[in-house]
Each structure stands twice: as structure tokens, then as C-alpha cells.
Design an enzyme around this catalytic site. Structure first.
Site, PDB file in Angstrom:
ATOM      1  N   LYS A   1      -6.903   1.201  -3.012  1.00 36.77           N
ATOM      2  CA  LYS A   1      -6.551   0.651  -1.704  1.00 36.77           C
ATOM      3  C   LYS A   1      -6.654   1.710  -0.615  1.00 36.77           C
ATOM      4  O   LYS A   1      -7.121   1.433   0.503  1.00 36.77           O
ATOM      5  CB  LYS A   1      -5.136   0.072  -1.734  1.00 36.77           C
TER       6      LYS A   1
ATOM      7  N   LYS B   1      -0.454   4.513   8.850  1.00 34.43           N
ATOM      8  CA  LYS B   1       0.325   4.886   7.661  1.00 34.43           C
ATOM      9  C   LYS B   1      -0.581   5.067   6.454  1.00 34.43           C
ATOM     10  O   LYS B   1      -0.472   6.039   5.698  1.00 34.43           O
ATOM     11  CB  LYS B   1       1.386   3.821   7.400  1.00 34.43           C
TER      12      LYS B   1
ATOM     13  N   THR C   1       0.870  -1.178   0.000  1.00 36.17           N
ATOM     14  CA  THR C   1       0.000   0.000   0.000  1.00 36.17           C
ATOM     15  C   THR C   1       0.905   1.224   0.000  1.00 36.17           C
ATOM     16  O   THR C   1       1.570   1.512   0.996  1.00 36.17           O
ATOM     17  CB  THR C   1      -0.917   0.009   1.232  1.00 36.17           C
TER      18      THR C   1
END
Length: 298
Positions: free
Chosen positions: A171, A239, A96
Site C-alpha cells: 500500500k 501521512k 494504511t
């Protein structure tokens, strides 16, 4: 069978690589912490010492690492993948990362005659183990179709999203919702617990009502049990929310729910919960209400 280089043997990467081995692919592996490759070597994988070696001479190379900085090192660092890209090599990143970085890497791969797919996954550790991941893929539809055997070895569904960078964007949008849903689940449990409701009864209710979600199915019982063993860490979710927030700032998309969820995960990180499962956000709520979800006083 195709020859595949696999880079990144963490929570997700290790079981994904194992599934490729079990399906008969010839696997070459690299991980920064070399000891994580030991079980794969025992099962027949070949271990190398640099990303460049892992990519050299392969039909395909797959990466799944933690963040943008790691991607830069693996692809563009000394002895990185880009130096080994040759005509026809397919490079697939399942990490990701930020969409702009995915596009930069795609251009670097294409410049050397390779094909790049940004193909992050969803399903967390249980799906990685079971080989039931869902892939959201940016890049050539022809390349996606050509590697259905690889996708099927690790997952149950492949969804083409568009050009390079679109898999990464999808995503971040997806994980924005997962983060918000996880906070909503923890908050609902806190409300019910403080009101004296049995958590198992509440879980049964929300599992059968309009509030139901895949997050409830995966995390509801873990929260009741206080089981925060890592399937997808709080630190990684934070994150991803930061990446999504940065993308939204760039694109001018209002995201108040995202920003609230991000602040709550930052609170969890500051409490030292970064390496626990993201459902540990419920522990923050327990501390705020002064009792556990199961009703015990702290």
C-alpha cells in the site's frame, strides 16, 4: 452468515460497512465518534462502546482507521481488540499503517490464537461506495480464501502479497505512486493552463496518450471543476508519504520523487488544505502561476 465486528466509520469505513450489511452479514460497529454509526444502526447494525466489545464473539473483526496511533489505541489500548481475541478469530486491518506495526499487531493476535491479515485497500470513496475496492493482503493464503465472501461484499479484487506486513508495504508503494501521479497531473495542468490551452482539451489529450493513468481518470475533471470535495484527503496522503519515506530510509531505498511529492503535499497542508481531496494540490499550482487551471486570474 458470519458475525463481523467493524471498527472505523470514516470516509472509507462507513460505505464498506454498509456493503457488508447489504450482503446480509451480522454487523457490530464501533466508532470513536459514536454518531457516525447512526445510519448503520438504522439499517440493522448493533452499536457498541469499545473496540473490545466489537471484537468479542465475532467470526471476524475489520478495522480501518487513520494512522498508527489510532491502530495502537484500537488494538492495544484499554478495552482494545487484542483483549478480546480468541482461538480462530480473524482480524483484518484495512488501514494504511507502517509495516513494522502490522507485524507487531499480527504477533499479538497470533499469541492469543487469532489470525491477522493486513489488507489495505485502494479505490478511494467511490469504490468503497460501489463495492469495487481492491484489497492487497498480507497473511495466510488459507485465511484469505476462507473469507472471500467478506472481500467480495466490499471489493472486486483480492491480491495476496505475502506474509504479514506485505500488504502494508504494497500500500505504501502504491500510494507513493498515487502521490507522484497527482503532483504530475497538477503540474501538467499548470503548464497547459499558463500556455493558454483549454483544460478540457488537455484532459482529453492526456486521457488518450502515454501519460494516462487511473489518477487522471479520477482526478482530472475534479481539478478542472475546482471540485476538491474529499474522496481521499491531502492529509492522509501526506501521512502515507511520510510512512513510505520512513520505510525507505530504513530499507536504504533511494526515493527522490517520493520526497519531492511529500514536500509539495506538506506545502498544501501548511496552506490549510489537509481536509480537502488530495487533488487540491492543483490549487497550490494555481497560486504559484497566478491563475486557475481554467485560465481565470486569481
Amino acid at each position: 452468515m458470519k458475525k463481523i465486528g467493524f471498527i472505523g466509520l470514516g470516509t472509507m469505513g462507513l460505505p464498506m460497512a454498509e456493503n457488508l450489511l447489504h450482503k446480509g452479514f451480522e454487523l457490530t460497529v464501533y466508532n470513536r465518534t459514536a454518531s457516525k454509526a447512526e445510519s448503520l444502526v438504522q439499517q440493522g447494525a448493533r452499536q457498541v462502546h469499545t473496540p473490545r466489545e466489537a471484537a468479542a464473539g465475532q467470526d471476524m473483526v475489520i478495522t480501518i482507521v487513520s494512522d498508527d496511533a489510532s491502530i495502537h489505541e484500537v488494538y492495544q489500548g484499554e478495552d482494545g481488540i487484542i483483549a478480546a481475541v480468541q482461538q480462530g478469530l480473524t482480524v483484518m486491518d484495512c488501514s494504511t499503517v507502517s509495516p513494522p506495526l502490522a507485524q507487531v499487531i499480527a504477533a499479538a493476535v497470533a499469541e492469543r490464537g487469532g489470525i491477522y491479515l493486513d489488507a489495505p485497500v485502494t479505490g478511494s470513496k467511490p469504490a468503497a461506495i460501489d463495492g469495487t475496492l481492491v484489497f492487497m493482503v498480507g497473511g495466510s493464503r488459507e485465511a484469505i480464501d476462507a473469507h472471500q465472501d467478506v472481500f467480495q461484499a466490499m471489493g472486486r479484487l483480492v491480491i495476496p502479497m505475502g506474509d504479514n506486513g506485505s500488504g502494508a508495504t504494497a500500500k505504501l508503494a502504491h500510494n507513493t505512486m498515487v502521490g507522484i501521479h497527482t503532483v504530475a497531473l497538477a503540474e501538467g495542468f499548470a503548464i497547459a493552463s499558463k500556455g493558454g490551452i483549454d483544460p478540457s482539451a488537455f484532459l482529453q489529450l492526456i486521457s488518450n496518450g502515454a501519460a494516462n493513468s487511473r489518477t487522471i481518470e479520477l482526478k482530472g475533471q475534479k481539478i478542472i471543476d475546482g471540485d476538491y470535495s474529499n474522496q481521499f484527503s491531502l492529509a492522509l496522503m501526506l501521512k502515507d508519504l511520510k510512512l513510505a519515506s520512513s520505510l525507505n530510509d530504513k530499507n536504504g531505498v533511494p526515493s527522490p520523487m517520493l520526497n519531492l511529492a511529500k514536500s509539495l503535499f506538506q506545502a498544501g497542508q501548511s496552506k490549510g488544505y489537509g481536509d480537502d481531496d488530495l487533488s487540491v494540490i492543483a490549487r497550490c499550482y494555481e497560486e504559484w502561476i497566478g491563475q486557475t487551471i481554467s485560465g481565470k486570474s486569481l
